[in-house]
Design a protein around this motif. Structure first.
Motif, mmCIF file in Angstrom:
data_model
loop_
_atom_site.group_PDB
_atom_site.id
_atom_site.type_symbol
_atom_site.label_atom_id
_atom_site.label_comp_id
_atom_site.label_asym_id
_atom_site.label_seq_id
_atom_site.Cartn_x
_atom_site.Cartn_y
_atom_site.Cartn_z
ATOM 1 N N ALA A 1 5.251 29.757 -5.561
ATOM 2 C CA ALA A 1 4.637 28.622 -4.869
ATOM 3 C C ALA A 1 5.481 27.366 -5.066
ATOM 4 N N GLU B 1 -1.128 23.310 2.500
ATOM 5 C CA GLU B 1 -1.078 24.075 1.262
ATOM 6 C C GLU B 1 -0.861 23.185 0.041
ATOM 7 N N LEU C 1 4.507 31.897 0.293
ATOM 8 C CA LEU C 1 3.332 31.732 -0.557
ATOM 9 C C LEU C 1 2.631 33.050 -0.855
#
Length: 250
Positions: A151, A107, A37
């Protein structure tokens, strides 16, 4: 009811530490640069995230957040160990995952609408995590397609891993679920010759993770030990013959 009360008692506010102003090798945060990330971020963008993030210190069995709480942050584990779990309809907690230094969690809140935590996060020992504002990370994604692509690649990899976890949980035999779990703990270079693994959770929580009673877990482990397939030393297990172990689970 007793379970709920114990959870509420553990939910004291975590200790917030100073805002992170810069990245230092010795502060436990250097590993964040290698996480998918963050690895594609330019140094100044990573620094921007750190400047808006805070460290959180958790005591043994302290909760970081509760199931269904509004979610405005996701987290990076700096030190310690945590577990994620949900409460079922009867109030019994079901372990979902364990987290170690270098792991990111929650996340998915980057894209969630509305953002709410899907489970509880509990420290299994004194731990420290980085609390990262979702909005800050979203700003970077919106302004840079390369970051957004990284991502999404991370989420794709996580999805494959989750499908593998689901595959294990669909195995009806408790013994086979445990064997598959132990084999997955082995490093790739030890899949042939065998090696030592350490359970990432206490045995009772591993049992919960594998949808079995602690007594069933202990019985199966004792059976594997009696057949010379594993050696047990508290939380550490030495798998002597992975190929044979895999064979009996098929």
């Amino acid at each position: 009811m007793a379970v709920v009360q114990s959870i509420e008692k553990r939910y004291e506010k975590p200790v917030l530490l100073a805002t992170n102003r810069f990245l230092e090798e010795e502060d436990g945060l250097a590993a964040i640069q290698g996480h998918p990330l963050f690895s594609s971020l330019e140094p100044w963008d990573l620094q921007y995230i750190l400047q808006h993030s805070r460290r959180v210190r958790l005591g043994h069995h302290q909760l970081l957040y509760r199931q269904d709480m509004p979610a405005h942050h996701f987290f990076f584990v700096i030190s310690g160990r945590l577990r994620l779990y949900r409460l079922d309809a009867s109030g019994v907690d079901r372990t979902l995952d364990s987290l170690l230094p270098g792991d990111c969690f929650a996340e998915v809140m980057i894209y969630a609408d509305p953002p709410r935590y899907a489970c509880y996060a509990e420290a299994l020992k004194n731990s420290e995590v980085l609390m990262i504002p979702v909005k800050v990370y979203q700003e970077l994604l919106e302004g840079n397609h390369r970051y957004a692509r990284a991502a999404l690649q991370h989420y794709a990899k996580r999805a494959v891993s989750r499908f593998h976890d689901l595959e294990i949980m669909t195995v009806q035999s408790a013994r086979d679920r445990l064997i598959r779990y132990l084999i997955d703990l082995l490093p790739e270079n030890a899949r042939q010759q065998g090696g030592e693994v350490e359970l990432p959770l206490p045995k009772c929580l591993v049992a919960s993770r594998l949808a079995m009673q602690p007594e069933t877990f202990s019985r199966i482990l004792a059976d594997l030990k009696g057949n010379g397939l594993v050696r047990v030393n508290r939380s550490k297990l030495f798998i002597t013959d992975p190929a044979r172990l895999i064979q009996i689970s098929q």
